[in-house]
Scaffold this motif. Structure first.
Motif: not given
Length: 137
Positions: A34-57
């Motif tokens: 039950d540790d689903f994050p309330a907000n993205p733990p690794s925010p970035y500019n979602y509408t710009g160039n995406p980061p090389a690593n989304l840090q998705t688990t």
């Protein structure tokens, strides 16, 4: 070796071997956390160039809601992944700005939808009432 197909708050859902409501009811350990994050733990500019690593688990994580609690979710369209569903209270282009965009929300008579899309390089905000007890993602 892996690809992100979809994620919410940097978590890509893993289908459990036991139904979540069954695991909750029988107090089975190790099925979900039950540790689903309330907000993205690794925010970035979602509408710009995406980061090389989304840090998705990957995980089977839940976020607990109080009964009859009003829940608001902002679905941010990215330059990577898109489309979702509910009462549409707001929609816009670019990155969601809580300080600016909340004032344009329609909280009086929002459109009820069973499907909707998130604009490419934009966002959609939805609300629902958590009045159906049970386990959901």
């Amino acid at each position: 070796g892996t690809k992100t197909v979809a994620d919410i708050n940097n978590v890509s859902f893993v289908l459990p071997i036991v139904a979540l409501l069954q695991a909750h009811y029988f107090k089975l350990q190790g099925i979900f956390t039950d540790d689903f994050p309330a907000n993205p733990p690794s925010p970035y500019n979602y509408t710009g160039n995406p980061p090389a690593n989304l840090q998705t688990t990957n995980g089977t994580k839940v976020y607990r809601l109080g009964f009859n609690e009003t829940v608001e979710v902002v679905l941010q369209g990215t330059s990577l992944i898109t489309p979702f569903n509910f009462f549409v209270v707001g929609k816009g282009l670019g990155n969601f700005d809580k300080g600016k965009d909340l004032s344009s929300f329609n909280l009086v008579d929002p459109v009820e939808r069973n499907t909707m899309s998130v604009p490419t390089a934009g966002w959609t905000a939805i609300r629902f009432r958590a009045d159906n007890p049970g386990k959901t993602m």
